[in-house]
Design a protein around this motif. Structure first.
Motif, PDB file in Angstrom:
ATOM      1  N   UNK A  49       0.848  -1.186   0.000  1.00 19.74           N
ATOM      2  CA  UNK A  49       0.000   0.000   0.000  1.00 19.74           C
ATOM      3  C   UNK A  49       0.889   1.244   0.000  1.00 19.74           C
ATOM      4  N   UNK A  50       0.593   2.188  -0.863  1.00 19.77           N
ATOM      5  CA  UNK A  50       1.392   3.401  -0.925  1.00 19.77           C
ATOM      6  C   UNK A  50       1.169   4.229   0.338  1.00 19.77           C
ATOM      7  N   UNK A  51       2.167   5.027   0.670  1.00 14.77           N
ATOM      8  CA  UNK A  51       2.119   5.925   1.828  1.00 14.77           C
ATOM      9  C   UNK A  51       1.956   5.171   3.145  1.00 14.77           C
ATOM     10  N   UNK A  52       2.367   3.910   3.173  1.00 18.26           N
ATOM     11  CA  UNK A  52       2.302   3.184   4.434  1.00 18.26           C
ATOM     12  C   UNK A  52       3.531   3.523   5.279  1.00 18.26           C
ATOM     13  N   UNK A  53       3.538   3.199   6.564  1.00 15.71           N
ATOM     14  CA  UNK A  53       4.683   3.569   7.418  1.00 15.71           C
ATOM     15  C   UNK A  53       6.006   2.974   6.970  1.00 15.71           C
ATOM     16  N   UNK A  54       6.000   1.881   6.195  1.00 13.52           N
ATOM     17  CA  UNK A  54       7.238   1.268   5.710  1.00 13.52           C
ATOM     18  C   UNK A  54       7.309   1.341   4.186  1.00 13.52           C
ATOM     19  N   UNK A  55       6.921   2.473   3.632  1.00 12.82           N
ATOM     20  CA  UNK A  55       6.880   2.650   2.179  1.00 12.82           C
ATOM     21  C   UNK A  55       8.297   2.572   1.611  1.00 12.82           C
ATOM     22  N   UNK A  56       8.515   1.655   0.667  1.00 12.73           N
ATOM     23  CA  UNK A  56       9.840   1.490   0.079  1.00 12.73           C
ATOM     24  C   UNK A  56      10.237   2.699  -0.754  1.00 12.73           C
ATOM     25  N   UNK A  57       9.292   3.238  -1.531  1.00 12.48           N
ATOM     26  CA  UNK A  57       9.604   4.405  -2.361  1.00 12.48           C
ATOM     27  C   UNK A  57       9.979   5.612  -1.496  1.00 12.48           C
ATOM     28  N   UNK A  58       9.327   5.752  -0.370  1.00  9.82           N
ATOM     29  CA  UNK A  58       9.642   6.844   0.561  1.00  9.82           C
ATOM     30  C   UNK A  58      11.075   6.707   1.083  1.00  9.82           C
ATOM     31  N   UNK A  59      11.445   5.510   1.483  1.00  8.12           N
ATOM     32  CA  UNK A  59      12.786   5.273   2.029  1.00  8.12           C
ATOM     33  C   UNK A  59      13.868   5.499   0.975  1.00  8.12           C
ATOM     34  N   UNK A  60      13.682   4.958  -0.208  1.00  6.84           N
ATOM     35  CA  UNK A  60      14.689   5.065  -1.242  1.00  6.84           C
ATOM     36  C   UNK A  60      14.785   6.493  -1.777  1.00  6.84           C
ATOM     37  N   UNK A  61      13.668   7.223  -1.824  1.00 12.47           N
ATOM     38  CA  UNK A  61      13.713   8.618  -2.257  1.00 12.47           C
ATOM     39  C   UNK A  61      14.487   9.469  -1.258  1.00 12.47           C
ATOM     40  N   UNK A  62      14.277   9.236   0.035  1.00 13.01           N
ATOM     41  CA  UNK A  62      15.023   9.986   1.047  1.00 13.01           C
ATOM     42  C   UNK A  62      16.519   9.723   0.929  1.00 13.01           C
ATOM     43  N   UNK A  63      16.894   8.490   0.639  1.00 10.34           N
ATOM     44  CA  UNK A  63      18.318   8.180   0.471  1.00 10.34           C
ATOM     45  C   UNK A  63      18.880   8.833  -0.781  1.00 10.34           C
ATOM     46  N   UNK A  64      18.105   8.855  -1.858  1.00  9.21           N
ATOM     47  CA  UNK A  64      18.578   9.488  -3.091  1.00  9.21           C
ATOM     48  C   UNK A  64      18.771  10.989  -2.899  1.00  9.21           C
ATOM     49  N   UNK A  65      17.822  11.618  -2.209  1.00  7.12           N
ATOM     50  CA  UNK A  65      17.940  13.060  -1.959  1.00  7.12           C
ATOM     51  C   UNK A  65      19.155  13.353  -1.089  1.00  7.12           C
ATOM     52  N   UNK A  66      19.345  12.591  -0.022  1.00  3.11           N
ATOM     53  CA  UNK A  66      20.501  12.806   0.844  1.00  3.11           C
ATOM     54  C   UNK A  66      21.819  12.601   0.114  1.00  3.11           C
ATOM     55  N   UNK A  67      21.890  11.592  -0.748  1.00  9.24           N
ATOM     56  CA  UNK A  67      23.114  11.325  -1.505  1.00  9.24           C
ATOM     57  C   UNK A  67      23.432  12.484  -2.445  1.00  9.24           C
ATOM     58  N   UNK A  68      22.437  12.992  -3.146  1.00  7.54           N
ATOM     59  CA  UNK A  68      22.697  14.054  -4.121  1.00  7.54           C
ATOM     60  C   UNK A  68      23.006  15.381  -3.442  1.00  7.54           C
TER      61      UNK A  68
END
Length: 228
Positions: free
Chosen positions: A62-81
């Protein structure tokens, strides 16, 4: 169905769901989470084929769930860049001393920009992912994303120092010790699971490997057996 909240919706949900305990959650938690979302409540992550029978695997979430994979990976991509862009113009020691500051401003600015608009820190693709995961979330989600981006930036800045310290300790015990090279997706110092397993949907506890010897052709025929 959960957004309607009438008696007919409750009856259909009770007839459809196998667990009756999920009916109240449908009309409370899920109805509040997806109140402003017109559709697209699920996301499919393809995991390739399963070893053995080669059956295709996928994770439905389910999107926007507390363990959303897209949310986690997007935060890592933003921090890396953000770290990469700051290291281009600033001394690495200065970046480490300042820490992950200004993440709230970066997130707010990137959310207000268009896909190919120049002047931002993020790549257009990363900006698009950030805007997608934040599109139907509340205002508090921006602060949560900024906090998660800052945590990953802090982790990126601290990892080389921890790795160097671990290498120095190993070198004191063994002079011929070489620095350990980190591969893509490999677990980093201080992490409990690698990003690769997170991206593949390995959210639960892994099953321990079997203690007994696994039956294989090599076990039956010995070293003479060669795979073709």
């Amino acid at each position: 169905m959960g957004k309607k909240g009438d008696r007919a919706a409750h009856s259909r949900a009770s007839a459809f769901l196998l667990q009756s305990s999920l009916v109240p959650k449908l009309f409370t938690t899920f109805a509040e989470r997806y109140a402003n979302r017109p559709g697209g409540y699920t996301r499919i992550h393809k995991l390739g084929n399963r070893p053995g029978d080669n059956a295709p695997r996928a994770v439905l979430e389910l999107v926007d769930n507390p363990r959303d994979l897209r949310w986690e990976m997007t935060a890592r991509s933003v921090g890396w860049e953000v770290v990469k862009e700051r290291l281009r113009t600033t001394n690495p020691l200065s970046v480490i001393n300042k820490g992950p500051v200004g993440t709230q401003e970066v997130v707010e600015k990137e959310l207000s920009m268009k896909f190919d608009q120049p002047g931002g820190l993020l790549r257009p693709k990363t900006r698009s992912y950030l805007q997608k995961v934040m599109r139907y979330r509340n205002v508090e989600a921006r602060a949560e994303m900024s906090k998660k981006v800052g945590e990953y930036m802090d982790h990126l800045l601290a990892t080389p120092m921890v790795t160097h310290s671990m290498h120095q300790e190993a070198k004191e015990k063994n002079v011929q010790s070489t620095p350990q090279r980190q591969r893509a997706g490999q677990i980093q110092p201080g992490e409990t699971r690698p990003a690769l397993s997170l991206a593949q949907g390995a959210l639960g506890h892994r099953r321990p490997p079997p203690k007994e010897r696994v039956l294989s052709m090599r076990l039956l025929f010995g070293r003479k057996y060669k795979r073709t």
